[in-house]
Design an enzyme around this catalytic site. Sequence first.
Site, PDB file in Angstrom:
ATOM      1  N   GLU A 140       6.174   1.243  15.781  1.00 18.54           N
ATOM      2  CA  GLU A 140       4.784   0.927  15.441  1.00 18.54           C
ATOM      3  C   GLU A 140       4.707  -0.318  14.573  1.00 18.54           C
ATOM      4  OE1 GLU A 140       2.558   4.509  14.237  1.00 18.54           O
ATOM      5  OE2 GLU A 140       1.470   3.268  12.807  1.00 18.54           O
ATOM      6  N   ASP A 172       1.697  -2.146  12.224  1.00 25.73           N
ATOM      7  CA  ASP A 172       0.358  -1.839  11.702  1.00 25.73           C
ATOM      8  C   ASP A 172      -0.268  -2.952  10.893  1.00 25.73           C
ATOM      9  OD1 ASP A 172       0.543   0.832  12.445  1.00 25.73           O
ATOM     10  OD2 ASP A 172       1.404   1.429  10.526  1.00 25.73           O
ATOM     11  N   GLU A 191      -3.583  -2.555   8.488  1.00 27.91           N
ATOM     12  CA  GLU A 191      -4.606  -1.628   8.024  1.00 27.91           C
ATOM     13  C   GLU A 191      -5.449  -2.324   6.968  1.00 27.91           C
ATOM     14  OE1 GLU A 191      -2.768   2.774   8.562  1.00 27.91           O
ATOM     15  OE2 GLU A 191      -1.861   1.568   6.985  1.00 27.91           O
ATOM     16  N   GLN A 240      -2.953  -3.840   4.395  1.00 27.97           N
ATOM     17  CA  GLN A 240      -1.621  -3.234   4.355  1.00 27.97           C
ATOM     18  C   GLN A 240      -0.972  -3.416   5.728  1.00 27.97           C
ATOM     19  OE1 GLN A 240      -0.599   0.464   2.268  1.00 27.97           O
ATOM     20  NE2 GLN A 240      -0.231   1.385   4.267  1.00 27.97           N
ATOM     21  N   ASN A 256       7.730   3.416   6.065  1.00 25.09           N
ATOM     22  CA  ASN A 256       8.074   3.131   4.658  1.00 25.09           C
ATOM     23  C   ASN A 256       8.380   1.663   4.433  1.00 25.09           C
ATOM     24  OD1 ASN A 256       7.883   5.895   4.087  1.00 25.09           O
ATOM     25  ND2 ASN A 256      10.024   6.201   4.695  1.00 25.09           N
ATOM     26  N   ARG A 257       7.725   0.786   5.202  1.00 26.53           N
ATOM     27  CA  ARG A 257       7.975  -0.645   5.047  1.00 26.53           C
ATOM     28  C   ARG A 257       6.663  -1.362   4.726  1.00 26.53           C
ATOM     29  NH1 ARG A 257      11.277   0.772   9.710  1.00 26.53           N
ATOM     30  NH2 ARG A 257      13.451   0.773   9.030  1.00 26.53           N
ATOM     31  N   TRP A 288      -5.987   8.376   0.065  1.00 25.76           N
ATOM     32  CA  TRP A 288      -4.989   7.411  -0.424  1.00 25.76           C
ATOM     33  C   TRP A 288      -5.444   5.952  -0.454  1.00 25.76           C
ATOM     34  CZ3 TRP A 288      -3.444   3.467   2.900  1.00 25.76           C
ATOM     35  CH2 TRP A 288      -3.732   3.655   4.281  1.00 25.76           C
ATOM     36  N   GLY A 295      -5.502   4.068  -4.635  1.00 24.88           N
ATOM     37  CA  GLY A 295      -4.590   5.210  -4.506  1.00 24.88           C
ATOM     38  C   GLY A 295      -5.278   6.544  -4.290  1.00 24.88           C
ATOM     39  N   ARG A 316      11.420   2.836  -5.978  1.00 18.17           N
ATOM     40  CA  ARG A 316      11.324   3.659  -4.781  1.00 18.17           C
ATOM     41  C   ARG A 316      12.656   3.749  -4.039  1.00 18.17           C
ATOM     42  NH1 ARG A 316       7.178   1.912  -0.012  1.00 18.17           N
ATOM     43  NH2 ARG A 316       7.380   3.717   1.349  1.00 18.17           N
TER      44      ARG A 316
HETATM   45  C1  LIG Z   1     -10.237  -2.150  -4.884  1.00 15.77           C
HETATM   46  O1  LIG Z   1     -10.729  -2.709  -6.077  1.00 15.77           O
HETATM   47  C2  LIG Z   1      -9.970  -2.407  -7.227  1.00 15.77           C
HETATM   48  C3  LIG Z   1     -10.685  -2.976  -8.439  1.00 15.77           C
HETATM   49  O2  LIG Z   1     -10.891  -4.354  -8.264  1.00 15.77           O
HETATM   50  C4  LIG Z   1      -8.557  -2.989  -7.037  1.00 15.77           C
HETATM   51  O3  LIG Z   1      -7.751  -2.625  -8.149  1.00 15.77           O
HETATM   52  C5  LIG Z   1      -7.940  -2.451  -5.752  1.00 15.77           C
HETATM   53  O4  LIG Z   1      -6.690  -3.078  -5.511  1.00 15.77           O
HETATM   54  C6  LIG Z   1      -8.873  -2.747  -4.593  1.00 15.77           C
HETATM   55  N1  LIG Z   1      -8.372  -2.332  -3.276  1.00 15.77           N
HETATM   56  C7  LIG Z   1      -7.909  -1.130  -2.950  1.00 15.77           C
HETATM   57  C8  LIG Z   1      -7.589  -0.922  -1.524  1.00 15.77           C
HETATM   58  O5  LIG Z   1      -7.741  -0.223  -3.723  1.00 15.77           O
END
Ligand SMILES: *[C@@H]1O[C@H](CO)[C@@H](O)[C@H](O)[C@H]1NC(C)=O
Length: 291
Positions: free
Chosen positions: A103, A105, A107, A120, A130-131, A197, A201, A277
């Site tokens: 695959e 990607d 994203e 990403q 995991n890359r 996620w 995060g 990691r």
């Molecule tokens: C979303 O915005 C925050 C605050 O600016 C940033 O830390 C983060 O990297 C941005 N993107 C994602 C996908 O979390």
Amino acid sequence: MAPLLFIAALMAASCSSSEAASKVSFEENFSMMCKDSHFKTSEDGQIWYLSLDKETGCGFQTKQRYRFGWFSMKLKLVGGDSAGVVTAYYMCSENGAGPERDELDFEFLGNRTGQPYLIQTNIYKNGTGNREMRHMLWFDPTEEYHTYSILWNNHQILFFVDQVPIRVYKNNGEANNFFPNEKPMYLFSSIWNADDWATRGGLEKTDWQKAPFVSSYKDFNIDACQWEDPYPACVSTTTKNWWDQYNAWHLSSTQKNDYAWVQRNLVVYDYCKDYQRFQTMPEECSLSPWD
Ligand SMILES: *[C@@H]1O[C@H](CO)[C@@H](O)[C@H](O)[C@H]1NC(C)=O
Ligand SMILES: *[C@@H]1O[C@H](CO)[C@@H](O)[C@H](O)[C@H]1NC(C)=O
Ligand SMILES: *[C@@H]1O[C@H](CO)[C@@H](O)[C@H](O)[C@H]1NC(C)=O
């Protein structure tokens, strides 16, 4: 943000032979993988809209599989509050997340209004990914269409944003377990909820009051070797296809400059630098992108 010289270089580096490649039509070359209600096209059929709401997302895939080539499309991402929403554009050897899939990607990770999207990228070989790398962009991807492309041959995989290679993934020319080069792949795109996620995060959740979330696509361009069963034609490394030629085995000097600029300014995460990691860095991390 981008220096003027860089912009000039970009404008000069218009993409070689891909402009001439054949048009891809939705009916002939793609299958929809969602309800009619979540897929729309413009009247002339040239722009495709995928939408996500609380009930479901949407995706499409090519009918054919390909092994090596150039895969490109223009995308405009969900604007406004898109936190938790992921639009993906990827190639995969299978229809699902099978344990032996290859695959590639792209994203696009949405964000709260005014906060930056991240891109990403990831690469799987025989079921192992995991890359991840993550990049910021030098523009707002929700305002206009931009081109996202993958060049894939047996020497390297390049991920492009417009004409700029943001990621270089090299082969070492030996039998290995990191470079996907055997299995033909379909091309897919989809939009889905990943608020467990995707944004900060998983801290930022999808605001369903803002649904439907719509991403738009146009100008699909596939200039690649179409796989045909039984044992296919896409095998030779000495074909006449431009994507298999010497010039496509490594970055050009313009691409090196652009890539260096991206490395200096836009990389947010690189698994090859994540010493917490990985106790031992994956083998491919020692290959130079400049060769
Ligand atoms: C979303 O915005 C925050 C605050 O600016 C940033 O830390 C983060 O990297 C941005 N993107 C994602 C996908 O979390
Ligand atoms: C799209 O479909 C047509 C009709 O089946 C086929 O001739 C053409 O090669 C396909 N193009 C790609 C890029 O797969
Ligand atoms: C691919 O993955 C499968 C399932 O994990 C494993 O059984 C197989 O040995 C792997 N193949 C190669 C060539 O590494």
